[in-house]
Write a protein that holds these residues in place. Structure first.
Motif, mmCIF file in Angstrom:
data_model
loop_
_atom_site.group_PDB
_atom_site.id
_atom_site.type_symbol
_atom_site.label_atom_id
_atom_site.label_comp_id
_atom_site.label_asym_id
_atom_site.label_seq_id
_atom_site.Cartn_x
_atom_site.Cartn_y
_atom_site.Cartn_z
ATOM 1 N N ALA A 23 54.179 12.904 119.442
ATOM 2 C CA ALA A 23 53.404 12.056 118.622
ATOM 3 C C ALA A 23 54.124 10.888 118.283
ATOM 4 O O ALA A 23 55.313 11.054 118.191
ATOM 5 C CB ALA A 23 52.952 12.972 117.465
ATOM 6 N N PRO A 24 53.378 9.874 117.828
ATOM 7 C CA PRO A 24 54.381 8.436 117.614
ATOM 8 C C PRO A 24 54.696 8.787 116.137
ATOM 9 O O PRO A 24 54.283 9.386 115.336
ATOM 10 C CB PRO A 24 53.397 7.379 117.595
ATOM 11 N N ALA A 25 55.827 8.021 115.678
ATOM 12 C CA ALA A 25 56.438 8.088 114.341
ATOM 13 C C ALA A 25 55.146 7.684 113.313
ATOM 14 O O ALA A 25 54.591 6.747 113.812
ATOM 15 C CB ALA A 25 57.366 7.091 114.107
ATOM 16 N N LYS A 26 54.885 8.305 112.487
ATOM 17 C CA LYS A 26 53.691 8.034 111.531
ATOM 18 C C LYS A 26 54.122 6.916 110.596
ATOM 19 O O LYS A 26 55.174 7.142 109.908
ATOM 20 C CB LYS A 26 53.394 9.420 110.719
ATOM 21 N N ARG A 27 53.217 6.198 110.326
ATOM 22 C CA ARG A 27 53.492 5.176 109.141
ATOM 23 C C ARG A 27 52.945 5.786 107.795
ATOM 24 O O ARG A 27 51.790 6.150 107.824
ATOM 25 C CB ARG A 27 52.493 3.980 109.513
ATOM 26 N N GLU A 28 53.547 5.919 106.982
ATOM 27 C CA GLU A 28 53.325 6.495 105.565
ATOM 28 C C GLU A 28 52.346 5.479 105.018
ATOM 29 O O GLU A 28 52.421 4.136 104.944
ATOM 30 C CB GLU A 28 54.364 6.517 104.532
ATOM 31 N N ALA A 29 51.136 6.087 104.426
ATOM 32 C CA ALA A 29 50.205 5.139 103.770
ATOM 33 C C ALA A 29 50.891 4.627 102.413
ATOM 34 O O ALA A 29 51.807 5.362 101.948
ATOM 35 C CB ALA A 29 49.027 5.942 103.243
ATOM 36 N N GLY A 30 50.766 3.591 102.215
ATOM 37 C CA GLY A 30 51.438 2.911 100.833
ATOM 38 C C GLY A 30 50.762 3.098 99.733
ATOM 39 O O GLY A 30 50.133 3.976 99.455
ATOM 40 N N ILE A 31 50.636 1.858 99.081
ATOM 41 C CA ILE A 31 50.105 1.987 97.500
ATOM 42 C C ILE A 31 48.694 0.920 97.616
ATOM 43 O O ILE A 31 48.681 0.143 98.316
ATOM 44 C CB ILE A 31 50.834 1.832 96.457
ATOM 45 N N ILE A 32 47.842 1.344 96.659
ATOM 46 C CA ILE A 32 46.668 0.663 96.474
ATOM 47 C C ILE A 32 47.010 -0.348 95.119
ATOM 48 O O ILE A 32 47.411 0.068 94.168
ATOM 49 C CB ILE A 32 45.393 1.238 96.047
ATOM 50 N N VAL A 33 46.939 -1.947 95.264
ATOM 51 C CA VAL A 33 47.279 -2.542 94.123
ATOM 52 C C VAL A 33 46.073 -2.976 93.707
ATOM 53 O O VAL A 33 44.783 -3.003 94.010
ATOM 54 C CB VAL A 33 47.985 -3.806 94.552
ATOM 55 N N GLU A 34 46.065 -3.304 92.454
ATOM 56 C CA GLU A 34 44.769 -3.556 91.705
ATOM 57 C C GLU A 34 44.391 -5.139 91.416
ATOM 58 O O GLU A 34 43.314 -5.317 91.323
ATOM 59 C CB GLU A 34 44.777 -2.947 90.090
ATOM 60 N N SER A 35 45.333 -6.028 91.710
ATOM 61 C CA SER A 35 45.256 -7.541 91.566
ATOM 62 C C SER A 35 46.035 -8.235 92.619
ATOM 63 O O SER A 35 47.016 -7.691 93.218
ATOM 64 C CB SER A 35 45.336 -7.742 90.300
ATOM 65 N N VAL A 36 45.551 -9.419 92.811
ATOM 66 C CA VAL A 36 46.454 -10.441 93.547
ATOM 67 C C VAL A 36 47.890 -10.734 93.001
ATOM 68 O O VAL A 36 48.849 -10.470 93.710
ATOM 69 C CB VAL A 36 45.711 -11.713 93.885
ATOM 70 N N ASP A 37 47.838 -10.730 91.472
ATOM 71 C CA ASP A 37 49.047 -10.596 90.910
ATOM 72 C C ASP A 37 50.074 -9.658 91.295
ATOM 73 O O ASP A 37 51.277 -9.857 91.622
ATOM 74 C CB ASP A 37 49.021 -10.783 89.609
#
Ligand SMILES: Cc1cc2nc3c(=O)[nH]c(=O)nc-3n(C[C@H](O)[C@H](O)[C@H](O)COP(=O)(O)OP(=O)(O)OC[C@H]3O[C@@H](n4cnc5c(N)ncnc54)[C@H](O)[C@@H]3O)c2cc1C
Lengths: 248, 311
Positions: A222-236
């Motif tokens: 299986a390929p190296a898995k990318r970990e899901a990151g974070i959801i940011v709330e705003s452009v800032d």
């Protein structure tokens, strides 16, 4: 003229691939199988060339196990005239596939061989070019437009730099890219009609093709898995995160 | 002595960056020498660029008017006649190398290893299959190895080499069955997608060719290349050479920003090696969020505008 079209039975493009735990391959038991999407486009193109009056017969060929006849029947239902099944349970690599197609091309004398640019299982992208080399025919790969005029074909190819146009003498081999056309839907009466169309079976040996030195698959992982990151709330917040990483 | 021959990709004037990545893969083979061949009509400037690539032993310059454009049917027999001196022949797995190398391999009666992403030994390689959803380790059969290099897996070698350039004449009959007609290049001044350190991509969600201006404008502000999903290309929003994915370009920028792209496996196949992935999509369940380092569930037009202002 005749057109020969190669089709391959592959795991459907919508299936999520599962690598077997013992590293011996990917799970194919009970998995939906279909015609390689690029091959479907090749079949469609051959049919359009015939419908435009530039070919008399469309012959589809597959190399594979008995079950691959399903894909031939699909191609016949789309409108191909007859089918050839080169039956084998062996894993066939591109160079052998090209030799088999070369043997068939010598027998059938098509003016055009249309193949998909790659199979979405092994992603090799080799067979059309290899057939071109073995037959000493011109090749036009990754085609997004094909025009037949007498003994020549003008082909627009999708390349990294844009769109390249080649003019080739026939006979030639052309490999289909995704934007060449949109394959037609098969209708029920066509499926019934396809059952009566001729389907001939031959073996690799009968075609006089010997297996060539092959690439050996040692293991499948299986390929190296990318970990899901974070959801940011705003452009800032996004800008701050990218700045912190030094990306902007 | 075993040597590898790397086929240079170029446009007659500039050496394509993919060549330096293929040389990087060639270095991993651990052989005695790395030669690069430049097949061109007038290629001395390209050959000089190739001679600077770190690790290169020698550059072969093969000049022939037929080499003005990279037509596989012309290049393959020339490479075939050079191959006898080598244990390996490699080219980048760009459309140039993909078109050319199987023709070379078949002429020589050899199988090909496509998309080498890791060299385990001179005969054992890793390569992706199923759009990168499985990786196979393969062993080439004894004899000449012909392969293409998945460029996103390799960093370009640097430019502090000083290899010699040797002009070679190759005496082979070239076929007359193929004619180059033209190349229509999407072109423009934006960074090349395959070399860019930042890429801003748009998908079907962008909605139209007109709306793609938002993507271009943000990309220009960032000094980024512009990518797209297949759906966006199919819909005519943007030319084909921007497509990223299994059947488009495989890229490895430090920063990849996807606007209005759902994240189909075929698209993700093209960005697996990206450093940081940012996804902007109004659907919180879009699969792109499963691979994104930073996700923003929002309207792409509002985000693009706000982001551009904030930069
Ligand atoms: C053999 C084969 C090969 C393929 N090769 C490739 C390939 O190389 N590259 C590739 O990309 N695809 C490829 N595909 C196609 C792939 O399967 C998907 O169909 C395609 O990637 C979808 O593109 P998309 O994400 O832009 O479109 P969609 O899946 O339609 O997604 C659009 C997204 O935009 C979002 N959106 C809409 N409006 C807004 C808005 N205002 N703001 C924010 N978000 C919005 C939606 O929520 C949605 O998630 C291939 C398919 C096959 C069968």
């Amino acid at each position: 003229m005749k057109i020969l079209v190669g089709v391959k039975r592959v795991v459907d493009f919508n299936v999520r691939i599962q690598v077997k735990a013992d590293g011996s391959g990917v799970t194919t038991d009970g998995v939906k199988m279909s015609m390689n999407p690029f091959d479907e486009i090749a079949v469609e193109e051959a049919l359009r060339i015939k419908e435009a009056g530039n070919a008399e017969e469309v012959i589809v060929v597959t190399i594979g196990p008995k079950a691959a006849q399903e894909q031939l029947r699909t191609a016949l239902a789309m409108g191909a005239d007859r089918a050839i099944h080169v039956e084998t349970d062996d894993e066939i690599q591109p160079l052998t596939a090209a030799r088999i197609l070369q043997a068939l091309a010598e027998k059938e004398a098509p003016k055009l061989v249309l193949l998909g640019k790659q199979a979405i299982d092994d992603d090799n992208n080799q067979t059309a070019q290899m057939l071109g080399a073995l037959s000493h025919w011109p090749q036009a790969t990754f085609a997004s437009e094909v025009e037949i005029e007498g003994d020549k074909a003008t082909v627009i190819r999708e390349v990294d730099a844009g769109l390249e146009t080649l003019s080739v003498d026939l006979p030639a081999v052309i490999s289909a890219d995704l934007r060449l056309n949109e394959p037609r839907y098969v209708k029920l009466p066509d499926i019934m009609k396809a059952k009566r169309k001729p389907l001939e079976t031959v073996t690799v040996e009968e075609l006089g093709v010997e297996h060539v030195a092959a690439v050996k698959v040692l293991k499948t992982a299986a390929p190296a898995k990318r970990e899901a990151g974070i959801i940011v709330e705003s452009v800032d917040e996004l800008v701050a995160a990218l700045k912190e990483k030094g990306l902007i | 002595m075993s040597k590898v021959l790397v086929i240079a990709e170029h446009d007659g004037t500039n050496l394509n960056g993919s060549t330096a990545r293929a040389v990087s893969c060639a270095s991993d083979l651990g052989l005695d020498a790395i030669d690069v061949v430049v097949l061109a009509s007038d290629g001395s400037s390209v050959a000089e660029q190739a001679a600077k690539l770190t690790g290169v032993t020698k550059v072969l310059l093969v000049q022939n008017p037929a080499n003005e454009h990279a037509v596989a049917a012309f290049l393959a027999p020339q490479i075939e006649s050079l191959a006898a001196d080598y244990s390996h022949v490699l080219a980048p797995s760009t459309t140039f190398g993909k078109d050319l190398m199987p023709r070379v391999a078949a002429h020589l009666g050899r199988p090909q290893i496509s998309d080498i992403m890791r060299v385990e030994s001179a005969m054992v390689f890793d390569r992706p299959v199923y759009a990168g959803n499985a990786i196979v380790t393969v062993e080439a059969p004894e004899g000449l190895v012909v392969g293409t290099v998945r460029t996103a897996s390799y960093k370009a070698v640097s430019n502090d080499g000083a290899a010699s350039v040797e002009t070679r004449s190759v005496d082979v009959n070239l076929p007359s069955h193929t004619r180059f007609v033209e190349l229509q290049s999407g072109g423009g001044d934006r960074p090349d997608l395959q070399a860019a350190s930042k890429v801003v991509s748009g998908g079907r969600g962008v909605g139209s060719e007109e709306n793609f201006k938002v993507i271009y404008s943000l990309a220009d502000k960032l000094g980024a290349g512009v990518g797209a999903s297949r759906a966006a290309v199919d819909a005519g929003f943007i030319p084909n050479d921007h497509q990223v994915g299994q059947t488009g370009k495989i890229i490895a920028p430090d920063l990849y920003m996807a606007f209005g792209i759902s994240g189909a496996i075929q698209h993700l196949a093209g960005i697996k090696d990206a450093g940081t992935i940012v996804a902007v999509n109004k659907d919180a369940d879009a699969p792109i969020f499963e691979v994104a380092d930073f996700g923003l569930v929002a309207d792409l037009f509002e985000v693009a505008e706000e982001l551009e202002k904030a930069l």
